[in-house]
Design an enzyme around this catalytic site. Structure first.
Site, PDB file in Angstrom:
ATOM      1  N   GLY A  49       1.276   0.812   3.981  1.00  0.00           N
ATOM      2  CA  GLY A  49       0.276   0.773   2.922  1.00  0.00           C
ATOM      3  C   GLY A  49       0.699  -0.172   1.812  1.00  0.00           C
ATOM      4  O   GLY A  49      -0.127  -0.881   1.220  1.00  0.00           O
ATOM      5  N   THR A  50       1.982  -0.197   1.558  1.00  0.00           N
ATOM      6  CA  THR A  50       2.513  -1.062   0.512  1.00  0.00           C
ATOM      7  C   THR A  50       2.230  -2.527   0.828  1.00  0.00           C
ATOM      8  O   THR A  50       1.753  -3.276  -0.022  1.00  0.00           O
ATOM      9  CB  THR A  50       4.032  -0.829   0.374  1.00  0.00           C
ATOM     10  OG1 THR A  50       4.241   0.556   0.066  1.00  0.00           O
ATOM     11  CG2 THR A  50       4.634  -1.693  -0.718  1.00  0.00           C
ATOM     12  N   GLN A  74      -4.524   7.453   0.876  1.00  0.00           N
ATOM     13  CA  GLN A  74      -4.544   8.923   0.849  1.00  0.00           C
ATOM     14  C   GLN A  74      -5.853   9.523   1.370  1.00  0.00           C
ATOM     15  O   GLN A  74      -5.920  10.731   1.591  1.00  0.00           O
ATOM     16  CB  GLN A  74      -4.271   9.434  -0.571  1.00  0.00           C
ATOM     17  CG  GLN A  74      -2.822   9.274  -1.018  1.00  0.00           C
ATOM     18  CD  GLN A  74      -1.842  10.112  -0.210  1.00  0.00           C
ATOM     19  OE1 GLN A  74      -2.207  11.021   0.546  1.00  0.00           O
ATOM     20  NE2 GLN A  74      -0.569   9.807  -0.342  1.00  0.00           N
ATOM     21  N   SER A  78      -3.054   3.702   5.910  1.00  0.00           N
ATOM     22  CA  SER A  78      -1.714   3.823   6.461  1.00  0.00           C
ATOM     23  C   SER A  78      -1.648   4.909   7.523  1.00  0.00           C
ATOM     24  O   SER A  78      -2.437   5.848   7.513  1.00  0.00           O
ATOM     25  CB  SER A  78      -0.737   4.117   5.316  1.00  0.00           C
ATOM     26  OG  SER A  78       0.586   4.072   5.784  1.00  0.00           O
ATOM     27  N   HIS A 109       1.239   6.868   8.502  1.00  0.00           N
ATOM     28  CA  HIS A 109       2.104   8.052   8.442  1.00  0.00           C
ATOM     29  C   HIS A 109       1.567   9.173   7.571  1.00  0.00           C
ATOM     30  O   HIS A 109       2.167  10.247   7.520  1.00  0.00           O
ATOM     31  CB  HIS A 109       3.533   7.664   8.030  1.00  0.00           C
ATOM     32  CG  HIS A 109       3.725   7.270   6.611  1.00  0.00           C
ATOM     33  ND1 HIS A 109       4.374   8.082   5.713  1.00  0.00           N
ATOM     34  CD2 HIS A 109       3.356   6.168   5.931  1.00  0.00           C
ATOM     35  CE1 HIS A 109       4.401   7.457   4.524  1.00  0.00           C
ATOM     36  NE2 HIS A 109       3.805   6.299   4.649  1.00  0.00           N
ATOM     37  N   THR A 140       5.520 -10.677  14.809  1.00  0.00           N
ATOM     38  CA  THR A 140       5.206  -9.918  16.013  1.00  0.00           C
ATOM     39  C   THR A 140       4.816  -8.493  15.624  1.00  0.00           C
ATOM     40  O   THR A 140       5.524  -7.848  14.849  1.00  0.00           O
ATOM     41  CB  THR A 140       6.431  -9.896  16.953  1.00  0.00           C
ATOM     42  OG1 THR A 140       6.749 -11.235  17.275  1.00  0.00           O
ATOM     43  CG2 THR A 140       6.143  -9.104  18.213  1.00  0.00           C
ATOM     44  N   CYS A 144      13.566  12.645 -12.094  1.00  0.00           N
ATOM     45  CA  CYS A 144      14.685  12.351 -12.961  1.00  0.00           C
ATOM     46  C   CYS A 144      15.529  11.301 -12.278  1.00  0.00           C
ATOM     47  O   CYS A 144      16.134  11.543 -11.251  1.00  0.00           O
ATOM     48  CB  CYS A 144      15.475  13.630 -13.157  1.00  0.00           C
ATOM     49  SG  CYS A 144      16.938  13.460 -14.134  1.00  0.00           S
TER      50      CYS A 144
HETATM   51  C1  PLP Z   1      -2.181   5.683  -2.627  1.00  0.00           C
HETATM   52  C2  PLP Z   1      -1.046   5.099  -1.869  1.00  0.00           C
HETATM   53  N1  PLP Z   1      -0.973   3.776  -1.688  1.00  0.00           N
HETATM   54  C3  PLP Z   1       0.023   3.209  -0.998  1.00  0.00           C
HETATM   55  C4  PLP Z   1       1.034   3.959  -0.447  1.00  0.00           C
HETATM   56  C5  PLP Z   1       2.135   3.269   0.314  1.00  0.00           C
HETATM   57  O1  PLP Z   1       1.965   3.456   1.676  1.00  0.00           O
HETATM   58  P1  PLP Z   1       3.194   3.230   2.692  1.00  0.00           P
HETATM   59  O2  PLP Z   1       4.089   4.393   2.519  1.00  0.00           O
HETATM   60  O3  PLP Z   1       2.552   3.209   4.047  1.00  0.00           O
HETATM   61  O4  PLP Z   1       3.829   1.932   2.338  1.00  0.00           O
HETATM   62  C6  PLP Z   1       1.008   5.340  -0.601  1.00  0.00           C
HETATM   63  C7  PLP Z   1       2.092   6.175  -0.041  1.00  0.00           C
HETATM   64  O5  PLP Z   1       2.643   7.024  -0.694  1.00  0.00           O
HETATM   65  C8  PLP Z   1      -0.052   5.927  -1.330  1.00  0.00           C
HETATM   66  O6  PLP Z   1      -0.113   7.249  -1.510  1.00  0.00           O
END
Ligand code: PLP
Lengths: 385, 134
Positions: free
Chosen positions: A72-73, A178, A198, A200, A236, A324
């Site tokens: 997702g990142t 999400q 995403s 996972h 790839t 923290c």
């Molecule tokens: C709203 C949101 N965006 C992006 C991400 C990042 O996804 P990934 O863990 O697949 O990189 C997350 C994961 O926690 C998320 O909750």
């Protein structure tokens, strides 16, 4: 003691057994490189394209509009940097409660001369679509608003924001990490040009994700070195992961609606149970416009991490709202943006339910959580008169 | 996060938690930004700590370090306690992860403050001492 109870599904999920089974051949005899011309490559390519089709069907889009990434990142980075790069300069609208994958990317672009507006949210965590409308400038090149916030679960009014973007001809990116596979997403009606999602979070493997790119959206690629994914993303492809992702989505298509109903009821029962057993507790996030399994609560005069550790010792996995790091507690920026007072925000705990959670899990959590909070409060000088 | 068994034991079963009426010394310490707060009450006989109580708001390690710190202080001469260090408290919980060293810092600071409070009351009676880390 009961076995372990996992209540942290917004962080990650257990891979569905059917997904594992679907992936296995692609570690074994179907190991080829999907770009290779020979039969080994074609077999891998076939798995890749089946997954693409499963996801395109689920989103009701064309296969060509779906590309695979490493998470997702990366999808968020690619969407935002991709659009920004194609334009070279301009203004971006986002919100204060986006995931860091969006926030940090926007900050980096600010450093490169782009202008960014970070819209506030209300007490429930909602972005006001009128604020989006007002923030648009002649040079606005992108609007990026998440579908649901991972911490509090509030579902943003993307269905109202998208049409505003469309009216002005501005691409609308939605971080749907999400919500994808948990609640319906109507790309056409919501006016979404780019959607990050995403694997996972929906019982698929980690390190695999996708980006929907509506046909005609002008973007540049962010990483270079190959013609993969229609030249959108060199490298790839993670074939076994992608095959698993496709399978996970296929399963979501049949389980999603019923599970949303079940998890909403389970979560509401959990909250009602906490409220009746614990004093000075508040709910964070929108009461109803919220992800089905997400329950974020603040316990006043208790520190988040002490609850997380206490529950962990009872075999219950939840997450802390404030973290923290190096002796510096950051109350959650999401709760701060929502205006949650600091003495409450420091005691926030997030429980996120998923497909394997049962009524017994919630009963057990309700058995161990209230005495823990009471015990921690009894140690705290703030709570003692 | 990986915590020692000793730390977990102190977190599960904190020793000497609570208030003390009319203590001979009281001191507290907070950690800026973190919000963690530890307060210690001392009962002193013949210059030696005979009883300790603590109240703590904070993460698990800070609660555990408070409990371990209370045991560390019990039986000690106050003259010693004014010099108790972060390392002493860290050792008492069998180590802390780097990101949680503040737990020992707050507890050692509060114990020293309580010891100093006792000593200053003996020389010139005054209120309890409160100290903050910069
Ligand atoms: C709203 C949101 N965006 C992006 C991400 C990042 O996804 P990934 O863990 O697949 O990189 C997350 C994961 O926690 C998320 O909750």
């Amino acid at each position: 003691m009961k076995g372990r109870v996992y209540l942290d599904h917004n962080a990650s999920t257990q891979v569905h057994p059917e997904v594992v089974a679907a992936m296995l051949p692609y570690f074994g005899e179907r190991f080829g490189n999907p770009s290779s011309v020979h039969g080994f490559g074609r077999e891998a390519r076939e798995g890749l394209e089946i997954a693409r089709e499963q996801i395109a069907d689920f989103l009701r889009v064309a296969k060509e509009e779906v590309i695979f990434t490493s998470g997702g990142t990366e999808s968020d980075n690619l969407a935002i940097k991709g659009v920004a790069g194609a334009r070279g300069s301009g203004h971006i609208i986002t919100s204060q409660i986006e995931h860091h994958a969006v926030l940090r990317t926007c900050e980096v672009l600010e450093g490169q001369g782009f202008a960014v507006t970070y819209l506030p949210v209300d007490g429930d965590g909602l972005v006001n679509p009128d604020d989006v409308r007002r923030a648009i400038r002649p040079d606005t090149i992108l609007i990026t608003i998440m579908h649901a916030n991972s911490e509090v679960g509030t579902i943003e009014p993307v269905e109202a924001i998208g049409p505003i973007a469309r009216e002005r001809g501005i691409p609308f990116h939605v971080d749907g990490v999400q919500t994808f596979g948990k609640v319906p997403i109507d790309l056409e009606r919501f006016g979404i040009a780019l959607l990050s999602f995403s694997s996972h979070k929906i019982y698929g493997p980690k390190g695999v994700a996708g980006l929907y790119i509506r046909k005609g959206t002008k973007m540049v690629s962010v990483q270079h070195g190959g013609e993969h994914e229609r030249r959108r993303r060199a490298g790839t492809e993670n074939v076994p992961g992608i095959v698993g992702f496709g399978k996970a989505v296929e399963i979501r298509a049949r389980e999603m609606d019923a599970e949303a109903v079940r998890l909403t009821a389970l979560r509401n029962r959990f909250w009602a149970g906490v409220q009746s057993r614990v004093q000075e507790v508040r709910l964070n996030g929108h009461p109803t416009r919220r992800l089905p399994g997400t329950l974020n609560m603040c316990f006043r005069h208790v520190e988040s991490e002490s609850i997380v550790l206490g529950l962990d010792l009872k075999g219950v996995g939840v997450s802390a709202g404030s973290a923290c790091t190096s002796g510096n507690v950051e109350p959650s920026y999401v709760l701060v943006a929502m205006g949650v007072p600091l003495d409450w925000a420091m005691g926030s705990v997030r429980a996120t339910l998923g497909r394997e959670n049962t009524d017994e899990d919630i009963d057990y959590a309700l058995e161990v959580l209230p005495p823990l909070v009471e015990r921690l409060r009894s140690l705290s000088p703030a709570a003692v008169p | 996060m990986n915590y020692s068994e000793t730390l977990i034991d102190h977190f599960r079963n904190p020793r000497n938690a609570g208030m003390m009426r009319e203590p001979d010394g009281v001191g507290e310490d907070t950690f800026d930004g973190c919000g963690d707060l530890a307060r210690f009450y001392l009962r002193v006989v013949d210059g030696r700590v005979v009883d300790v109580r603590f109240q703590t708001y904070g993460c698990g390690p800070t609660i555990a370090a408070s409990s371990a710190g209370s045991e560390l202080a019990t039986g000690r001469p106050v003259a010693d306690l004014v010099a108790v260090s972060e390392q002493d408290v860290t050792a008492a919980v069998d180590g802390l992860p780097d990101e949680r060293l503040h737990a020992a810092q707050v507890v050692a600071g509060a114990l020293r403050a309580a010891a100093r409070d006792y000593l200053s009351r003996r020389s010139a009676p005054s209120g309890s001492e409160v100290r903050q880390h910069a």
